[in-house]
Design an enzyme around this catalytic site. Sequence first.
Site, PDB file in Angstrom:
ATOM      1  N   ALA A  41     -83.490-116.593  29.441  1.00  0.00           N
ATOM      2  CA  ALA A  41     -84.217-115.487  30.060  1.00  0.00           C
ATOM      3  C   ALA A  41     -83.628-114.144  29.664  1.00  0.00           C
ATOM      4  CB  ALA A  41     -84.211-115.649  31.578  1.00  0.00           C
ATOM      5  N   ASP A  42     -82.320-114.010  29.752  1.00  0.00           N
ATOM      6  CA  ASP A  42     -81.673-112.739  29.429  1.00  0.00           C
ATOM      7  C   ASP A  42     -81.870-112.351  27.970  1.00  0.00           C
ATOM      8  OD1 ASP A  42     -80.700-112.056  31.919  1.00  0.00           O
ATOM      9  OD2 ASP A  42     -78.770-113.030  31.624  1.00  0.00           O
ATOM     10  N   ILE A  43     -81.574-113.285  27.078  1.00  0.00           N
ATOM     11  CA  ILE A  43     -81.639-112.961  25.651  1.00  0.00           C
ATOM     12  C   ILE A  43     -83.075-112.683  25.225  1.00  0.00           C
ATOM     13  CG2 ILE A  43     -81.250-113.837  23.316  1.00  0.00           C
ATOM     14  CD1 ILE A  43     -78.897-115.459  24.481  1.00  0.00           C
TER      15      ILE A  43
END
Length: 404
Positions: A169-171
């Site tokens: 999700a972050d990347i």
Amino acid sequence: MSSSPLSGIKVLELAQIMAGPTCGMMLADLGADVIKIEKLPHGDDSRVYTGASTKALPAPFVMLNRNKRGMAINLKLSAGQEIMQRMARSSDVFLENYRKGTMDKLGLSWDTLSELNPRLIYCSISGYGRTGPYADKGGFDLIAQAFAGLLSVTGEKNGQPVKPGNSVADINSGVLAVVGVLAALLHRANSGKGQYVETSLIESSLQQMYWFAAMYFQTGQSMGASGSAHPLAAPYQAFRTQDSWLVLGGANQANWERIADMLGHSEWKSDPRFATNAARKLHEDELAEAISAELQKDTTECWITRFDAAGIPAGPVHNVAEALNHPQTRARDMVIDVEHPVAGKGNALALPIKFSETPAVVKHPAPLLGENTREILREFGYQDGDITDLLRQGVVGDPQSLAV
């Protein structure tokens, strides 16, 4: 050498940990002047993500914040907010990844900054997006992946929910933010107008579910986890060999038939259980057991040599060290040398995009907390006496004022 693709673009990165900094790092690698704004007194939370390291500046922070200049501001003070507003007037991109409402409280909302600078591109990364019933909730990678169904399709069949090893999700939200910023810059080049660009952790996670969403829309059924196997094709998974593991890709009929021949079982091609992809998926466990029995007769290296010669997609299951040190990885310049005044010499992952005319360059390492505060304030019209006062009042910080 030609200038970098984003030379002349100034980015204010008011973001921390991973999603926003991933976007900022990629923009910086593409040549933008990214000014990382960190909170006082401790800066980006990832500065304390040391793991087993004893370095004063931890590897996670160093990895995601290269090519940026660093500034430390106390945005709870009105004087700090005024500094940010002045900087936004002549910047191109404002990047933030805080909870909904935070920027409003700090006087740094889209409405406020776009009025000060109509050409500004304001990029926001949040947990659930700025609209909807969950808009006020904070965002965390694990929670977003679970929300989007990723944990339900990861792991072994009928097993417990498993998180993908990386921060999907972050990347991915950081990468999507880069796409949004670049599209907005192109739009501004044609129209002269800035705009609000937004993505979120749940949307970046949902995007990873293309195949699973397609099958749900078609059948109304939710697919579950299938280990390393492909949700729609077989054989396409990891298999144990005599000494380790390899992955084998028989995703189309031609490759499947080559696999059957290579393993000495041409009769599999006409076996009703394995003759078609649909049949192979129905009998996937039987198929995997039959293939595993053959592959365990030799080593991974020997099998891959034979599969390569036959034009069959196959590869070893690397650990992190093997992947980063493989000749192909190094030939693609995906591991670069970096040297930091505190963290020392080391390596980092490079920008995974290659340019024939404007290659990415690592010009400087991740900044110390407030490392460039003085020079940046000068660039935005502050006099030395004013800067000294701001430092004394704790409105901004630099390495000297923050030294303990």
